[in-house]
Structure formats: C-alpha cells, structure tokens
Scaffold this motif. Structure first.
Motif, PDB file in Angstrom:
ATOM      1  N   UNK A  77      -8.982 -16.185 -25.792  1.00 48.61           N
ATOM      2  CA  UNK A  77      -9.390 -14.779 -25.654  1.00 48.61           C
ATOM      3  C   UNK A  77      -8.986 -14.043 -26.909  1.00 48.61           C
ATOM      4  N   UNK A  78      -9.933 -13.329 -27.474  1.00 50.86           N
ATOM      5  CA  UNK A  78      -9.706 -12.606 -28.726  1.00 50.86           C
ATOM      6  C   UNK A  78      -9.731 -11.118 -28.434  1.00 50.86           C
ATOM      7  N   UNK A  79      -8.760 -10.408 -29.008  1.00 49.02           N
ATOM      8  CA  UNK A  79      -8.703  -8.963 -28.839  1.00 49.02           C
ATOM      9  C   UNK A  79      -9.333  -8.307 -30.057  1.00 49.02           C
ATOM     10  N   UNK A  80     -10.275  -7.426 -29.806  1.00 53.01           N
ATOM     11  CA  UNK A  80     -10.960  -6.757 -30.917  1.00 53.01           C
ATOM     12  C   UNK A  80     -10.600  -5.275 -30.919  1.00 53.01           C
ATOM     13  N   UNK A  81      -9.977  -4.782 -32.000  1.00 55.69           N
ATOM     14  CA  UNK A  81      -9.672  -3.347 -32.067  1.00 55.69           C
ATOM     15  C   UNK A  81     -10.957  -2.560 -32.283  1.00 55.69           C
ATOM     16  N   UNK A  82     -11.106  -1.476 -31.519  1.00 59.16           N
ATOM     17  CA  UNK A  82     -12.349  -0.702 -31.543  1.00 59.16           C
ATOM     18  C   UNK A  82     -12.071   0.734 -31.956  1.00 59.16           C
ATOM     19  N   UNK A  83     -12.804   1.205 -32.951  1.00 59.20           N
ATOM     20  CA  UNK A  83     -12.661   2.600 -33.370  1.00 59.20           C
ATOM     21  C   UNK A  83     -13.797   3.410 -32.776  1.00 59.20           C
ATOM     22  N   UNK A  84     -13.429   4.537 -32.180  1.00 58.53           N
ATOM     23  CA  UNK A  84     -14.439   5.436 -31.606  1.00 58.53           C
ATOM     24  C   UNK A  84     -14.420   6.736 -32.399  1.00 58.53           C
ATOM     25  N   UNK A  85     -15.536   7.373 -32.502  1.00 61.53           N
ATOM     26  CA  UNK A  85     -15.576   8.670 -33.194  1.00 61.53           C
ATOM     27  C   UNK A  85     -16.970   8.888 -33.736  1.00 61.53           C
TER      28      UNK A  85
ATOM     29  N   UNK B 284     -14.387   3.932 -21.424  1.00 63.26           N
ATOM     30  CA  UNK B 284     -13.447   3.387 -20.443  1.00 63.26           C
ATOM     31  C   UNK B 284     -14.052   2.199 -19.715  1.00 63.26           C
ATOM     32  N   UNK B 285     -15.323   2.342 -19.321  1.00 64.77           N
ATOM     33  CA  UNK B 285     -16.006   1.245 -18.625  1.00 64.77           C
ATOM     34  C   UNK B 285     -16.174   0.043 -19.559  1.00 64.77           C
ATOM     35  N   UNK B 286     -16.515   0.328 -20.795  1.00 66.20           N
ATOM     36  CA  UNK B 286     -16.731  -0.760 -21.766  1.00 66.20           C
ATOM     37  C   UNK B 286     -15.455  -1.561 -21.993  1.00 66.20           C
ATOM     38  N   UNK B 287     -14.321  -0.841 -22.039  1.00 68.47           N
ATOM     39  CA  UNK B 287     -13.051  -1.513 -22.331  1.00 68.47           C
ATOM     40  C   UNK B 287     -12.512  -2.317 -21.148  1.00 68.47           C
ATOM     41  N   UNK B 288     -13.056  -2.051 -19.960  1.00 68.87           N
ATOM     42  CA  UNK B 288     -12.420  -2.576 -18.752  1.00 68.87           C
ATOM     43  C   UNK B 288     -12.715  -4.057 -18.477  1.00 68.87           C
ATOM     44  N   UNK B 289     -13.606  -4.663 -19.238  1.00 71.24           N
ATOM     45  CA  UNK B 289     -13.960  -6.065 -18.957  1.00 71.24           C
ATOM     46  C   UNK B 289     -13.559  -6.996 -20.075  1.00 71.24           C
ATOM     47  N   UNK B 290     -13.348  -8.266 -19.709  1.00 71.66           N
ATOM     48  CA  UNK B 290     -13.281  -9.331 -20.710  1.00 71.66           C
ATOM     49  C   UNK B 290     -14.682  -9.926 -20.783  1.00 71.66           C
ATOM     50  N   UNK B 291     -15.224  -9.975 -21.974  1.00 72.50           N
ATOM     51  CA  UNK B 291     -16.598 -10.459 -22.130  1.00 72.50           C
ATOM     52  C   UNK B 291     -16.617 -11.937 -22.473  1.00 72.50           C
ATOM     53  N   UNK B 292     -17.615 -12.630 -21.990  1.00 75.93           N
ATOM     54  CA  UNK B 292     -17.833 -14.043 -22.327  1.00 75.93           C
ATOM     55  C   UNK B 292     -18.653 -14.104 -23.610  1.00 75.93           C
ATOM     56  N   UNK B 293     -18.284 -14.986 -24.537  1.00 76.80           N
ATOM     57  CA  UNK B 293     -19.148 -15.232 -25.696  1.00 76.80           C
ATOM     58  C   UNK B 293     -20.143 -16.298 -25.263  1.00 76.80           C
TER      59      UNK B 293
ATOM     60  N   UNK C 210     -18.660 -19.772 -29.254  1.00 77.59           N
ATOM     61  CA  UNK C 210     -19.161 -19.877 -27.879  1.00 77.59           C
ATOM     62  C   UNK C 210     -18.061 -20.332 -26.927  1.00 77.59           C
ATOM     63  N   UNK C 211     -17.947 -19.692 -25.788  1.00 74.51           N
ATOM     64  CA  UNK C 211     -16.941 -20.074 -24.805  1.00 74.51           C
ATOM     65  C   UNK C 211     -15.681 -19.220 -24.852  1.00 74.51           C
ATOM     66  N   UNK C 212     -15.515 -18.444 -25.905  1.00 77.90           N
ATOM     67  CA  UNK C 212     -14.348 -17.565 -26.002  1.00 77.90           C
ATOM     68  C   UNK C 212     -14.496 -16.370 -25.068  1.00 77.90           C
ATOM     69  N   UNK C 213     -13.357 -15.695 -24.795  1.00 75.47           N
ATOM     70  CA  UNK C 213     -13.378 -14.428 -24.091  1.00 75.47           C
ATOM     71  C   UNK C 213     -13.035 -13.337 -25.097  1.00 75.47           C
ATOM     72  N   UNK C 214     -13.597 -12.161 -24.928  1.00 75.12           N
ATOM     73  CA  UNK C 214     -13.338 -11.059 -25.855  1.00 75.12           C
ATOM     74  C   UNK C 214     -12.973  -9.800 -25.091  1.00 75.12           C
ATOM     75  N   UNK C 215     -11.881  -9.148 -25.490  1.00 73.59           N
ATOM     76  CA  UNK C 215     -11.486  -7.848 -24.945  1.00 73.59           C
ATOM     77  C   UNK C 215     -11.456  -6.844 -26.088  1.00 73.59           C
ATOM     78  N   UNK C 216     -11.883  -5.653 -25.799  1.00 77.91           N
ATOM     79  CA  UNK C 216     -11.825  -4.581 -26.801  1.00 77.91           C
ATOM     80  C   UNK C 216     -10.668  -3.650 -26.466  1.00 77.91           C
ATOM     81  N   UNK C 217      -9.950  -3.234 -27.500  1.00 80.51           N
ATOM     82  CA  UNK C 217      -8.864  -2.254 -27.304  1.00 80.51           C
ATOM     83  C   UNK C 217      -9.043  -1.141 -28.324  1.00 80.51           C
ATOM     84  N   UNK C 218      -8.678   0.071 -27.933  1.00 83.65           N
ATOM     85  CA  UNK C 218      -8.828   1.193 -28.873  1.00 83.65           C
ATOM     86  C   UNK C 218      -7.840   1.023 -30.018  1.00 83.65           C
ATOM     87  N   UNK C 219      -8.347   1.177 -31.234  1.00 85.30           N
ATOM     88  CA  UNK C 219      -7.473   1.003 -32.400  1.00 85.30           C
ATOM     89  C   UNK C 219      -6.637   2.246 -32.634  1.00 85.30           C
TER      90      UNK C 219
END
Lengths: 316, 223
Positions: free
Chosen positions: B97-105, B128-137, B214-223
């Motif tokens: 599972x990879x954590x991706x920092x996300x910038x909003x603005x 908030x909804x977008x951040x709430x899931x772990x996505x499948x690659x 392929x096969x990884x999980x991805x979560x987004x977190x606010x940077x």
C-alpha cells in the motif's frame, strides 16, 4: 567516433526495435516505424539487426561524420547525397572523416534510416536505445535531435570493408503510393456487420495530416458499429486499427500507448506494416482480411529472408 | 469461468475474462498473468494484466519452433487453456500500500468545484469522501507509470471532461467515472482534476521506475 547534426530536419530520433516487456508498467515499446528497413540496413552494415540507428522524416537530417565509418541508408528514398553527390539507397558506402550526408528530395516513402557499422551509441534505458518522447527517456536524452548534437557511433566490428554491398531489389520492401495492406481480425471485429466489413475491405482510406509516430488517422467511409459497445481499457499493438465514435479509423503506430479504449476492428500484419509506415498525408490504402495462419507465415517468410541475407553477407 | 482468447497481433494474444471493471475480474487477470509468466512457455516476452484481460507478448519464431504444425497462436492458446484451468481461484492479497500526499487548493484542484456542483456535494465533502478509501491499482497504461485505480465512491464519481485539456499539470490527481489516476508527467488528458501530488510517480533512472504497480493499494493523504 560520431556524427554531428548540422540540420535536424522535421523529426529525427535515435531508434532501434524498441523495449519489450514493460507493458504492465504502461511503458510502450516504441522503436522504428519501418521495422523491415531498419533490420535490413543493420544486417547490411554488419550490425545486429536491432542495433540503434537514426530515423529521419522529411525534411530530413543533415549530418557530418567526424571519423571514417561505413553506412547504409534506406526505407524511404529521400535522395541521399554524400558531399553533394547522390548515392544509392540500400547500399553500403564508406564514409571519410568530414563527409556530409544529406537528403535532397522525397521520391518514394516518408521516413529514411541511417544505419552505421558499429551502431549508434546512446545510454540504454530498459534494454533499448529507442527514444520515448513522451516519457523523455531513452535515445538521445529522451528527445529529438537538434542542430549541434554530437551522436556517438560504436566501434565497427567488421573485419573488412562492406563498401558496395547492397540489398537486392527482391528483398527491399515494396513501398507504393496506394498499397493494399492485409489485416487479421481484431478483438472487437464482432462489432462489424457483413456489409460494414465489405465497406472496410473495398473502400480506399486516406492518411490525414493528423498522423504521427503514435498513430495514423485515416479518412474514409463512416463505419457504423452493429451495437453500442463500451470497451474496458485493454491492450493495443503497433498496427491495431481502432474504430472511433465518429466512424473513422486510426491505425496505431510505433509510439502507440500500451492500452486503449476504442474498439479494435482489425490489426495490420507485421509484413505489411512497413508499407503503411512509409505513407504520408494524402496517400491512400485499402484493407484485406487474412487468417492468423497467413499472417504468421508472412511474418516468418521475412525472418527467413533476413536469415538468408545474413548468411549471404557472412559468406564472403 | 468464461473467457475468450484472440490474437492482438502475430506476436501477442489477449485472454479476455470480461468487459467490466470489477475487483474479481481484475484478480483473475493478475493471477493468470502471474501463472503464465511462471509457466516456462517458449518465446514468452511478457504477460501483462489489464482490467479484465491479460495480454501475452511472445517471439513468434521461438513459439513456432515449438509448435509443430500448429500456428503459434493455436499452440499458445492451448497451453494457456491449461494454465487458466489450474490457476488459483481465490482473491489476491494487496502487493503493497502506497501513501500519496495530496495538495488541494485553487492552483491544484482544477475541476473540484465542477465535481462538487455536478454531484451536489460541497468541495470539502468531495475531498473527504475521496480520501476515505484505499484504492486498488487495476492496471497501468495510457502513459508510463499512469495507474488506473478504483473504485471511486459513487457520490463523487464524475465523467470525463467534454473537452480534454491540452496540458494536465504533472502530478495531477484526477477522476473519470469511478476510476482515479495520477498524471506522472504533463500530458493531454480529459480526467477531472481534484488535486496534485508532489511525489514522483515515474522516474526512468530508477530500477523500478513506477511508484505504483498493478495489485498495489493506494491511499491519499492531505499534504
């Protein structure tokens, strides 16, 4: 040892036969548009058939060699000249230090290749010297060549001069202005009715100006689909014929993306890809379906011819 | 379990398990791709999974030498039938599972307002909804390192832009329907951009050039 780019031309890049094995990472194989020309020319100058060489479109590149070497040009006939004197395509020429190669006029076909004994030398990326322009990786710094670039050439491994050796006419691809290109069924050929299939194989299609190394956009009669079909993104190949929502066709070429979402109604056979690859805007073509058996046989025929050529050239 | 096999070219064939985006079909595709890669097939170059299909790339000459009188396509299809029959049926574990920092603005979230108004949800809620899931690659394609991920929550799923952008900024995190993806470098594109990551998703100089596979999980977190 190398060549200096004096004029870059409209698009000149270092290419080889591409980098296979990375589709799952979305990394497209790339490579030359005309695989037959590249392989024949490399074998002619004594290289491995997959050695790196220069692909140039028209207006073409102008290069000056900074050391002695042996070269052959071919693919399109763009009227190659060495030091202002016209020379033959598909023939080995000995180059002296300072010699200049340029291409004066387009006579047949649209992209030419410069093969050099020893091969063009650039750092490999994922096992290939091809230029991935989109990823800016591979080839010469991941970009097209510009005036002032110094392109290295590998050491020539030939024990004697190949000056004057040539590819016989019977082995040269039969480029033509209005070719019939053969295709096999594609993944979504079931979307074509019998009538549409007939239209596809009996109508001329024209190469439009919206054509490049990624794909050739064609114009021709609108081809309707039997039903609405939303295709999930799946693999695409060099030669895949996609049917777009507007009823027109795109043939994916060397820089195609690894996957696509448009129906694949046919795939060009590899034996005929060079014929399409040498067409330019305004040129027309027709399609004809063949079986996978025929497609494989024709592909293997070329392999056999290439092997015979290698034997003939080695048996000097 | 149904599937069909067809030639993609003389050097590749595709095994299609279905025509939809589903975790089950994707699991099947990845499991079969792995099984094919491990099967010692002659002339094999790569077995690459997509959403619900696997494409097998091969050296035609090498396969033909092994195939006796059959076409290379028929020979490999037959071998693959055996492999598919024997392949594991159970679901797959996530690779990593990879954590991706996300910038909003304003500067980064080019289509956030549009998505919010289209779906009748506030921009904050979209995030908030977008951040709430772990996505499948599900797969990589379109560009080197571009990961097709899912599934985006129905409440914020929004179709592609009517007119694609000529230039989507590098690192843009975007949505198309129930898929999400990150543009590894500047490119034309039609997905709805909700933010941007400063993380390099594709580095050609590295041994493993793609941040996610392929096969990884991805979560987004606010940077």
């Amino acid at each position: 040892m190398g060549m200096l780019i004096k004029k870059a031309g409209i698009l000149t890049t270092v290419q080889d036969l591409g980098r296979e094995g990375y589709s799952r990472l979305g990394i497209n194989p790339g490579g030359v548009l005309d695989r037959a020309a590249a392989r024949l020319l490399n074998v002619l100058v004594g290289n491995e058939e997959g050695a790196a060489l220069i692909e140039t479109h028209f207006p073409a590149v102008e290069v000056q060699f900074d050391s002695k070497c042996e070269i052959a040009v071919g693919g399109a006939d763009l009227t190659p000249c060495i030091n202002g004197r016209e020379v033959s395509n598909w023939t080995v020429h000995t180059i002296a230090k300072g010699d200049v190669l340029k291409f004066r006029a387009k006579r047949l076909g649209n992209r030419a290749y410069i093969a050099v004994s020893g091969g063009v030398k650039v750092p490999e990326w994922l096992g290939s010297s091809s230029t991935n322009l989109r990823a800016v990786a591979g080839g010469f710094d991941g970009r097209r060549l510009v005036a002032g670039d110094a392109v290295k050439i590998g050491r020539c491994g030939n024990t004697k001069s190949l000056q004057g050796k040539a590819i016989s006419h019977s082995l040269r691809p039969c480029y033509g202005g209005f070719p019939k290109v053969r295709v096999i069924d594609g993944g979504e050929s079931f979307l074509l009715s019998k009538d549409t299939r007939k239209t596809f194989t009996t109508s001329p299609f024209k190469v439009t100006p919206e054509s490049d190394r990624m794909g050739f956009r064609l114009s021709g009669p609108k081809l309707p689909m039997k039903k609405n079909y939303e295709m999930v993104t799946s693999a695409a190949a060099f030669g895949t014929v996609q049917l777009l929502p507007d009823g027109q066709l795109v043939v994916l070429m060397a820089d195609h993306q690894t996957t696509g979402g448009y129906p694949r109604i046919a795939t060009l056979i590899s034996a005929d890809l060079p014929l399409l690859a040498q067409l330019g805007p305004g040129d027309k073509l027709t399609f004809d379906f063949v079986t996978i058996d025929e497609a494989e046989s024709l592909s293997l025929d070329f392999e056999r011819d290439l092997n015979l050529l290698k034997l003939a050239l080695n048996a000097r | 379990m149904k599937y069909r096999i067809f030639p993609l070219s003389e050097n590749a064939l595709t095994i299609e398990f279905g025509n939809e985006i589903s975790p089950d079909l994707n699991d099947r595709a990845m499991t079969v791709a792995d099984a094919i890669a491990d099967a010692g097939l002659p002339g094999l170059i790569e077995a690459s999974p997509a959403y619900s299909s696997v494409t097998v790339f091969y050296d035609l000459s090498a396969v033909k030498r092994a195939s006796a009188g059959m076409t290379a396509f028929a020979f490999l299809s037959s071998a693959i039938d055996s492999i598919v029959r024997k392949a594991r049926k159970a679901g797959r574990a996530v690779e990593k599972t990879v954590e991706i920092p996300l910038r909003i603005g304003k500067e980064f979230s080019l289509d956030l307002e549009y998505i919010a108004s289209e779906r009748g949800v506030s921009p904050d809620e979209v995030i908030e909804i977008f951040l709430s899931r772990t996505y499948r690659v599900y797969m990589l394609g379109f560009l080197p390192g571009f990961a097709y991920m899912g599934d985006v929550d129905e409440r914020i799923a929004t179709g592609r832009r009517a007119t694609p952008r000529l230039k989507v900024p590098k690192g843009s995190v975007a949505i198309a329907g129930r898929q999400t993806g990150i543009y590894p470098f500047e490119s034309p594109g039609g997905w709805q951009v909700i933010g941007r990551t400063s993380l390099e998703m594709f580095e050609p100089s590295k041994k493993n050039p793609c941040r996610v596979e392929p096969g990884d999980g991805v979560r987004f977190v606010i940077e």
